[in-house]
Motif scaffolding. Structure first.
Motif, PDB file in Angstrom:
ATOM      1  N   TRP A  67     -14.429  -3.402 -30.147  1.00 53.34           N
ATOM      2  CA  TRP A  67     -15.205  -2.378 -29.446  1.00 53.34           C
ATOM      3  C   TRP A  67     -14.579  -1.026 -29.767  1.00 53.34           C
ATOM      4  CZ3 TRP A  67     -16.783  -3.455 -23.715  1.00 53.34           C
ATOM      5  CH2 TRP A  67     -17.512  -4.643 -23.647  1.00 53.34           C
ATOM      6  N   ASN A 104     -15.065  -8.975 -32.933  1.00 53.40           N
ATOM      7  CA  ASN A 104     -15.416  -8.666 -31.544  1.00 53.40           C
ATOM      8  C   ASN A 104     -14.866  -7.310 -31.104  1.00 53.40           C
ATOM      9  OD1 ASN A 104     -16.795 -11.139 -30.962  1.00 53.40           O
ATOM     10  ND2 ASN A 104     -14.808 -12.152 -30.939  1.00 53.40           N
ATOM     11  N   ASN A 129     -19.720  -9.097 -34.097  1.00 55.92           N
ATOM     12  CA  ASN A 129     -20.093  -8.838 -32.701  1.00 55.92           C
ATOM     13  C   ASN A 129     -19.556  -7.491 -32.232  1.00 55.92           C
ATOM     14  OD1 ASN A 129     -21.361 -11.397 -32.216  1.00 55.92           O
ATOM     15  ND2 ASN A 129     -19.325 -12.302 -32.214  1.00 55.92           N
ATOM     16  N   ALA A 130     -19.237  -6.613 -33.165  1.00 53.88           N
ATOM     17  CA  ALA A 130     -18.624  -5.325 -32.822  1.00 53.88           C
ATOM     18  C   ALA A 130     -19.604  -4.423 -32.089  1.00 53.88           C
ATOM     19  CB  ALA A 130     -18.131  -4.640 -34.090  1.00 53.88           C
ATOM     20  N   TRP A 131     -19.057  -3.587 -31.220  1.00 54.35           N
ATOM     21  CA  TRP A 131     -19.843  -2.592 -30.486  1.00 54.35           C
ATOM     22  C   TRP A 131     -19.254  -1.222 -30.731  1.00 54.35           C
ATOM     23  CZ3 TRP A 131     -21.147  -4.187 -24.767  1.00 54.35           C
ATOM     24  CH2 TRP A 131     -21.920  -5.353 -24.777  1.00 54.35           C
ATOM     25  N   VAL A 132     -20.132  -0.254 -30.964  1.00 53.89           N
ATOM     26  CA  VAL A 132     -19.737   1.150 -31.037  1.00 53.89           C
ATOM     27  C   VAL A 132     -20.577   1.851 -29.986  1.00 53.89           C
ATOM     28  CG1 VAL A 132     -19.546   3.198 -32.478  1.00 53.89           C
ATOM     29  CG2 VAL A 132     -19.239   0.935 -33.498  1.00 53.89           C
ATOM     30  N   LEU A 134     -15.121   2.788 -28.360  1.00 55.57           N
ATOM     31  CA  LEU A 134     -15.853   3.442 -27.285  1.00 55.57           C
ATOM     32  C   LEU A 134     -15.196   4.730 -26.839  1.00 55.57           C
ATOM     33  CD1 LEU A 134     -14.883   1.987 -23.968  1.00 55.57           C
ATOM     34  CD2 LEU A 134     -14.543   0.507 -25.906  1.00 55.57           C
TER      35      LEU A 134
END
Length: 119
Positions: free
Chosen positions: A104, A102, A84-87, A106
């Motif tokens: 992030w 999970n 569920n990682a976000w970049v 940013l």
């Protein structure tokens, strides 16, 4: 307007006991230093890489699962973003770095080398 398309080239990887099919992408238009027809990296679904903004996955980098790359973020080299990682933002993930769970990444963050970020 769509910024990338699937090339038809695929690769299967094993992750947590299941096989995932990744698709090579190609730029459909020029944007932020990426030229139309330039080959990109590998994503599982279009949900992994935003068509808006300037985010890009290139080289042998892989993004899969529910992971998302957006904003002006870049994932390249042999990097991997999963779970569920976000970049997002102006962040870069490169080299052999892995971002998962999970986590992030940013802002102006850089994750590189053999770094692993999870959570």
């Amino acid at each position: 307007m769509r910024k990338y398309e699937f090339t038809g080239e695929t690769q299967n990887i094993e992750c947590t006991g299941k096989v995932i099919t990744l698709h090579r992408i190609r730029a459909a238009r020029d944007f932020m230093g990426v030229k139309k027809e330039e080959l990109g990296g590998w994503i599982e679904t279009e949900d992994n890489l935003s068509h808006s903004e300037n985010a890009w996955v290139s080289g042998n980098a892989r993004v899969f699962g529910d992971a998302q790359v957006s904003g002006n973020a870049r994932v390249f080299g042999d990097a991997q973003v999963s779970g569920n990682a976000w970049v997002l933002g102006d962040a870069w993930v490169l080299g052999d770095a892995q971002v998962s769970g999970n986590a992030w990444v940013l802002g102006d963050a850089r994750v590189s080398g053999d770094a692993q970020v999870s959570g």
